[in-house]
Design an enzyme around this catalytic site. Structure first.
Site, PDB file in Angstrom:
ATOM      1  N   PRO A   1       0.827  -1.210   0.000  1.00 46.80           N
ATOM      2  CA  PRO A   1       0.000   0.000   0.000  1.00 46.80           C
ATOM      3  C   PRO A   1       0.861   1.260   0.000  1.00 46.80           C
ATOM      4  CG  PRO A   1      -0.822  -1.576   1.598  1.00 46.80           C
ATOM      5  CD  PRO A   1       0.486  -2.117   1.109  1.00 46.80           C
ATOM      6  N   GLU A   2       0.456   2.231  -0.806  1.00 46.03           N
ATOM      7  CA  GLU A   2       1.167   3.493  -0.873  1.00 46.03           C
ATOM      8  C   GLU A   2       0.395   4.558  -0.097  1.00 46.03           C
ATOM      9  OE1 GLU A   2       2.570   4.585  -4.737  1.00 46.03           O
ATOM     10  OE2 GLU A   2       3.103   2.527  -5.266  1.00 46.03           O
TER      11      GLU A   2
END
Length: 293
Positions: free
Chosen positions: A2-3
């Site tokens: 996840p960014e």
């Protein structure tokens, strides 16, 4: 992994259940994730009120009323979801992952009643650490982080100061967490496409000899902000394991202009080029050689 937009989406989803709530019970179902869970984890946090839920780069920060701070990273497959406290197994939305991977459960007394926030992580690459408000800024995970791409600190002038004399390609410079915190592979590719800039271009070429940003660096700064804002509004990109706190998917992946589109026509009107994939520093880069220079 996840960014920033995915982590910010999770933070916003958890905020109503967690912020202002008292942690009535913390259930730790295993001794570790990527690292060992904090010593005396439950004893240190049970009975404490959650003052605020923040994000720094890709870290969730849970601030308690005794000035303890829980630093949480989702790793490759970690997720939080909110359940009804009174009925085990009853979720506000359909649960997204196998409950055998529920490793930490927060039972909360909040302004709107009781709730359970459950951390699930099949691969166990995420982690939770405890520090204090006083020590947070000097924590090894936090102290060297650059500016946030969502804040006013990100400007073309700031980037010019960091890019001056830098021979590294733009892709590598933008992924440097000491320059911009939380900006990851997907959104760097998308921002460079929006700014018409090649990921292979040297970062220093966007700075004048006097150290001022050229016009294309102004374009890049605006593109970074626009991509991050759009991704947050879309709930992030649901690639592989990411889901929001309510179990639903993000949708920004349907708006990708370059990422994971190798061989497809460029989405820019009138371009006529095709998306190419190259490897930079061991990571895939997607771009259009025809319009990104």
């Amino acid at each position: 992994m996840p960014e920033l937009p995915e982590v910010e989406t999770v933070r916003r989803g958890l905020q109503p259940a967690m912020e202002g709530a008292v942690l009535r019970r913390l259930e730790q179902r295993r001794p570790d994730l990527r690292f060992a869970l904090p010593e005396n984890f439950a004893e240190r946090l049970e009975g404490r009120r959650i003052v605020s839920l923040r994000r720094r780069a890709k870290y969730l920060l849970v601030h308690f009323d005794d000035e303890s701070v829980l630093i949480s990273h989702l790793g490759m497959s970690g997720s939080y979801h909110v359940a009804d406290a009174g009925t085990p197994g009853q979720f506000h939305h359909d649960r997204s992952k196998d409950e055998k991977h529920d490793h930490v459960v927060f039972e909360l007394d909040g302004p709107d009643g009781r709730a359970r926030v459950i951390y699930n992580d099949p691969r166990r690459f995420g982690f939770m650490l405890l520090t204090s408000e006083e020590a947070l800024d000097d924590h090894p995970l936090i102290r060297d982080l650059g500016v946030e791409p969502t804040g006013n600190a990100l400007s073309a002038q700031y980037l010019a100061g960091r890019f001056a004399g830098k021979k590294a390609p733009l892709k590598a410079a933008l992924l440097d967490q000491k320059i911009i915190a939380g900006l990851g592979n997907i959104y760097v590719c998308e921002a460079l496409w929006r700014a018409h800039l090649s990921p292979r271009r040297a970062a220093r070429t966007l700075v004048t000899g006097a150290g001022a940003p050229v016009a294309r660096l102004e374009d890049l700064t605006r593109a970074i902000r626009a991509v991050i804002d759009a991704a947050i509004a879309a709930g992030g990109s649901s690639l592989r394991d990411h889901r929001q706190a309510d179990g639903t998917l993000g949708y920004f992946q349907h708006s990708f202009s370059t990422y994971d589109r190798e061989g497809e026509p460029c989405a820019r009107s009138g371009c006529g080029g095709y998306i190419r994939r190259i490897v930079q520093s061991g990571r895939s880069t997607f771009f259009c050689p025809a319009c990104q220079r």
